[in-house]
Design a protein around this motif. Structure first.
Motif, PDB file in Angstrom:
ATOM      1  N   THR A 150       0.818  -1.204   0.000  1.00  0.00           N
ATOM      2  CA  THR A 150       0.000   0.000   0.000  1.00  0.00           C
ATOM      3  C   THR A 150       0.855   1.259   0.000  1.00  0.00           C
ATOM      4  N   GLN A 151       0.335   2.290  -0.616  1.00  0.00           N
ATOM      5  CA  GLN A 151       0.894   3.630  -0.460  1.00  0.00           C
ATOM      6  C   GLN A 151      -0.068   4.352   0.468  1.00  0.00           C
ATOM      7  N   ILE A 152       0.403   4.699   1.653  1.00  0.00           N
ATOM      8  CA  ILE A 152      -0.455   5.385   2.617  1.00  0.00           C
ATOM      9  C   ILE A 152      -0.224   6.888   2.480  1.00  0.00           C
ATOM     10  N   CYS A 153      -1.236   7.608   1.985  1.00  0.00           N
ATOM     11  CA  CYS A 153      -1.136   9.061   1.856  1.00  0.00           C
ATOM     12  C   CYS A 153      -1.767   9.659   3.117  1.00  0.00           C
ATOM     13  N   PHE A 154      -0.916  10.121   4.046  1.00  0.00           N
ATOM     14  CA  PHE A 154      -1.514  10.650   5.279  1.00  0.00           C
ATOM     15  C   PHE A 154      -2.169  11.993   4.970  1.00  0.00           C
ATOM     16  N   PRO A 155      -3.362  12.233   5.530  1.00  0.00           N
ATOM     17  CA  PRO A 155      -4.097  13.436   5.154  1.00  0.00           C
ATOM     18  C   PRO A 155      -3.465  14.709   5.710  1.00  0.00           C
ATOM     19  N   VAL A 156      -3.528  15.761   4.918  1.00  0.00           N
ATOM     20  CA  VAL A 156      -3.197  17.112   5.373  1.00  0.00           C
ATOM     21  C   VAL A 156      -4.385  17.958   4.959  1.00  0.00           C
ATOM     22  N   ILE A 157      -4.989  18.649   5.936  1.00  0.00           N
ATOM     23  CA  ILE A 157      -6.224  19.368   5.667  1.00  0.00           C
ATOM     24  C   ILE A 157      -6.313  20.501   6.690  1.00  0.00           C
ATOM     25  N   ASP A 158      -6.945  21.621   6.331  1.00  0.00           N
ATOM     26  CA  ASP A 158      -6.957  22.779   7.242  1.00  0.00           C
ATOM     27  C   ASP A 158      -7.806  22.563   8.483  1.00  0.00           C
ATOM     28  N   PHE A 159      -8.901  21.800   8.346  1.00  0.00           N
ATOM     29  CA  PHE A 159      -9.823  21.734   9.493  1.00  0.00           C
ATOM     30  C   PHE A 159      -9.596  20.500  10.375  1.00  0.00           C
ATOM     31  N   PRO A 160     -10.076  20.583  11.639  1.00  0.00           N
ATOM     32  CA  PRO A 160      -9.850  19.467  12.555  1.00  0.00           C
ATOM     33  C   PRO A 160     -10.710  18.243  12.239  1.00  0.00           C
ATOM     34  N   THR A 161     -10.143  17.071  12.458  1.00  0.00           N
ATOM     35  CA  THR A 161     -10.905  15.817  12.359  1.00  0.00           C
ATOM     36  C   THR A 161     -10.491  14.966  13.562  1.00  0.00           C
ATOM     37  N   ALA A 162     -11.029  13.772  13.633  1.00  0.00           N
ATOM     38  CA  ALA A 162     -10.710  12.908  14.780  1.00  0.00           C
ATOM     39  C   ALA A 162      -9.219  12.580  14.855  1.00  0.00           C
ATOM     40  N   TRP A 163      -8.492  12.698  13.722  1.00  0.00           N
ATOM     41  CA  TRP A 163      -7.076  12.295  13.738  1.00  0.00           C
ATOM     42  C   TRP A 163      -6.127  13.427  14.141  1.00  0.00           C
ATOM     43  N   ALA A 164      -6.455  14.681  13.763  1.00  0.00           N
ATOM     44  CA  ALA A 164      -5.568  15.803  14.096  1.00  0.00           C
ATOM     45  C   ALA A 164      -6.362  17.106  14.062  1.00  0.00           C
ATOM     46  N   ASN A 165      -5.772  18.148  14.677  1.00  0.00           N
ATOM     47  CA  ASN A 165      -6.521  19.399  14.847  1.00  0.00           C
ATOM     48  C   ASN A 165      -6.242  20.458  13.788  1.00  0.00           C
ATOM     49  N   ASN A 166      -5.022  20.461  13.255  1.00  0.00           N
ATOM     50  CA  ASN A 166      -4.680  21.482  12.257  1.00  0.00           C
ATOM     51  C   ASN A 166      -3.588  20.938  11.344  1.00  0.00           C
ATOM     52  N   ALA A 167      -3.301  21.697  10.288  1.00  0.00           N
ATOM     53  CA  ALA A 167      -2.345  21.217   9.284  1.00  0.00           C
ATOM     54  C   ALA A 167      -1.010  20.830   9.911  1.00  0.00           C
ATOM     55  N   GLU A 168      -0.581  21.629  10.883  1.00  0.00           N
ATOM     56  CA  GLU A 168       0.714  21.353  11.521  1.00  0.00           C
ATOM     57  C   GLU A 168       0.721  19.965  12.181  1.00  0.00           C
ATOM     58  N   GLU A 169      -0.376  19.659  12.871  1.00  0.00           N
ATOM     59  CA  GLU A 169      -0.452  18.365  13.563  1.00  0.00           C
ATOM     60  C   GLU A 169      -0.556  17.194  12.568  1.00  0.00           C
ATOM     61  N   TYR A 170      -1.307  17.401  11.468  1.00  0.00           N
ATOM     62  CA  TYR A 170      -1.384  16.342  10.446  1.00  0.00           C
ATOM     63  C   TYR A 170       0.020  16.029   9.917  1.00  0.00           C
ATOM     64  N   ILE A 171       0.761  17.101   9.613  1.00  0.00           N
ATOM     65  CA  ILE A 171       2.100  16.896   9.035  1.00  0.00           C
ATOM     66  C   ILE A 171       3.027  16.230  10.050  1.00  0.00           C
ATOM     67  N   HIS A 172       2.953  16.698  11.291  1.00  0.00           N
ATOM     68  CA  HIS A 172       3.802  16.125  12.340  1.00  0.00           C
ATOM     69  C   HIS A 172       3.547  14.619  12.505  1.00  0.00           C
ATOM     70  N   LYS A 173       2.262  14.268  12.591  1.00  0.00           N
ATOM     71  CA  LYS A 173       1.918  12.848  12.762  1.00  0.00           C
ATOM     72  C   LYS A 173       2.312  12.033  11.525  1.00  0.00           C
ATOM     73  N   GLY A 174       2.153  12.654  10.355  1.00  0.00           N
ATOM     74  CA  GLY A 174       2.509  11.974   9.110  1.00  0.00           C
ATOM     75  C   GLY A 174       4.001  11.691   9.026  1.00  0.00           C
ATOM     76  N   LEU A 175       4.806  12.650   9.488  1.00  0.00           N
ATOM     77  CA  LEU A 175       6.262  12.457   9.437  1.00  0.00           C
ATOM     78  C   LEU A 175       6.689  11.319  10.359  1.00  0.00           C
ATOM     79  N   GLU A 176       6.009  11.177  11.492  1.00  0.00           N
ATOM     80  CA  GLU A 176       6.305  10.048  12.390  1.00  0.00           C
ATOM     81  C   GLU A 176       6.033   8.721  11.681  1.00  0.00           C
ATOM     82  N   LEU A 177       4.929   8.710  10.941  1.00  0.00           N
ATOM     83  CA  LEU A 177       4.549   7.508  10.190  1.00  0.00           C
ATOM     84  C   LEU A 177       5.593   7.199   9.108  1.00  0.00           C
ATOM     85  N   PHE A 178       6.042   8.255   8.426  1.00  0.00           N
ATOM     86  CA  PHE A 178       7.051   8.102   7.377  1.00  0.00           C
ATOM     87  C   PHE A 178       8.295   7.420   7.957  1.00  0.00           C
ATOM     88  N   ASP A 179       8.718   7.883   9.118  1.00  0.00           N
ATOM     89  CA  ASP A 179       9.887   7.319   9.791  1.00  0.00           C
ATOM     90  C   ASP A 179       9.680   5.852  10.141  1.00  0.00           C
TER      91      ASP A 179
END
Ligand SMILES: [Zn+2]
Length: 447
Positions: A150-179
């Protein structure tokens, strides 16, 4: 007496369609697998002199192909299949899908929905898929646990969802996943900025910078509808593709999903920057989003691959169906019956998807040294007779129930239509439980 080489698996088949080289059909050939890789493809009558296998398959009426690559989807949305139909994109999103996601999407939803998607995809010939959804950490784990690529495309989006609150948090969590997955054979982690109308300039610039640093792919929904393009012109003064170009995002790492609206300038920007396009014809048809000029893009040298999109807008994850739709619609849109022939349609669902994901050295064709991601399609049914040209049948005359076997990295995932790595009874029970809950709340809402 010469000693035979001992290998894991040999598959003998009536036809082998390797995809690379182009337009090739081998008759009565065998694929030899050792470890995770294909080590040779040779005429079946030469095999026994060279190899002895632990497992051997004789598929006398079958065509072997590289496993199909579904280059765009939202796996867990299988649990919303058929929940809201026959609506245009923005109404479908705003009034139905986003509210349902708000209410239901959590880790358990993503785990069960993703597994349902994987089961459906293996049964219909997909061995590698791209996924863009919330809780990508959970969907990545489900894929690894079930040994599918699979290619997992972690979401980056301006508004909050159950996974993250803002773009910064989406990117931060995504980078952890990348690692976490950078050395994993099954998972490639990519950036998934949702769309130009849901992500602002700053996070898009960051995605451009970080993806280049990490050599990671980026997938975005783009030019899905005329409305989206016009809104961007009104708000930013430029079309969405030009806006992404200005923000530094256009490169061979970028995968643009949909692209139903393409003028000459867009075509030139895509071609010059080596950007990949992911065509989702059935989702475009169902949401009346528009028609992607695939023939024009292929002739301009643009790599066009194929995706189903989510099961809520298709409503299945059947790549064989998508191949047929893509081939047919390309002819209607271009007014040219020669547009997207059978071989080109199969390429879009295999090697072109591998190129978009940056995995063309590993998957997308049956070649020596590549991972043994292989499917078998039974062309022995009466409704497929006679067989003059196997690729033609695969595109125009088969359905996904004719996919009988599937191997990923040499391990068998489906044998005579039985899934070997998924407890389908247990999965059906869990899906049934979700459906009961979602249905009850849906009828409560309607009062
Ligand atoms: Zn999508």
């Amino acid at each position: 007496m010469s000693a035979n080489q001992s290998v894991n698996t040999i598959i003998h088949a009536r036809w082998v369609i390797p995809v690379v080289p182009k337009n090739c059909v081998l008759e009565n050939h065998s694929v030899v697998i050792s470890g995770q890789q294909i080590i040779e493809i040779l005429p079946s009558d030469e095999v026994t002199a060279k190899y002895t296998a632990k497992e051997e398959y004789s598929l006398e009426n079958h065509a072997l192909l590289p496993g199909l690559i579904n280059a765009h989807g939202h796996s867990a949305m299988t649990l919303f299949r058929g929940l809201a139909d026959d609506l245009p994109l923005m109404e479908w999103l705003n009034d139905h899908i986003w509210p349902a996601e708000d209410k239901w999407v959590d880790e358990a939803f993503v785990a069960d929905g993703t597994l349902l998607a994987i089961a459906e995809m293996i049964r219909s010939g997909t061995t590698c898929y791209s996924d863009m959804y919330f809780f990508p950490n959970i969907s990545a784990k489900v894929a690894v646990d079930h040994k599918i690529r699979t290619q997992i495309c972690f979401p980056v989006i301006d508004f909050p969802t159950a996974w993250a609150n803002n773009a910064e948090e989406y990117i931060h969590k995504g980078l952890e996943l990348f690692d976490q997955y950078k050395n994993c054979d099954y998972v490639s982690v990519a950036f998934g900025p949702h769309a130009p109308y849901t992500v602002s300039d700053e996070p898009l610039k960051q995605v451009a910078m970080l993806s280049e640093q990490l050599n990671a792919q980026v997938q975005i929904h783009l030019h899905e509808t005329e409305f989206e393009v016009q809104e961007s012109i009104d708000k930013f003064g430029v079309r969405p593709l030009q806006r992404l170009a200005d923000l530094g995002l256009l490169s061979p790492a970028l995968q643009c999903v949909h692209m139903t609206q393409i003028n000459d300038q867009d075509l030139e920007l895509l071609a010059r920057n080596g950007v990949h396009v992911i065509h989702c014809p059935e989702s475009n048809l169902k949401l009346a989003s528009g028609f992607s000029p695939v023939d024009k893009m292929l002739k301009a040298g643009i790599n066009v691959s194929l995706g189903t999109d989510g099961a809520a807008s298709n409503n299945d994850l059947d790549m064989l169906g998508e191949i047929k739709t893509a081939a047919l619609i390309a002819k209607a849109v271009s007014g040219n019956a020669s547009a997207v022939n059978a071989h080109e349609a199969i390429e879009m669902a295999t090697i072109n998807g591998a190129k978009a994901m940056g995995l063309e050295e590993k998957i997308g064709s049956l070649e020596k040294g590549k991972w043994a991601d292989i499917i078998a399609i039974d062309l022995g049914f009466l409704d497929c007779q006679p067989v003059y040209d196997a690729p033609s049948h695969i595109v125009y005359a088969t359905n996904s129930h004719q996919v009988t076997h599937s191997w990923i990295g040499g391990s068998i995932h489906m044998k005579d239509r039985q899934l070997t790595m998924i407890d389908t009874l247990h999965l059906s029970e869990r899906v049934h439980n979700w459906a009961e809950k979602i249905k009850a709340s849906d009828s409560e809402n309607k009062g």
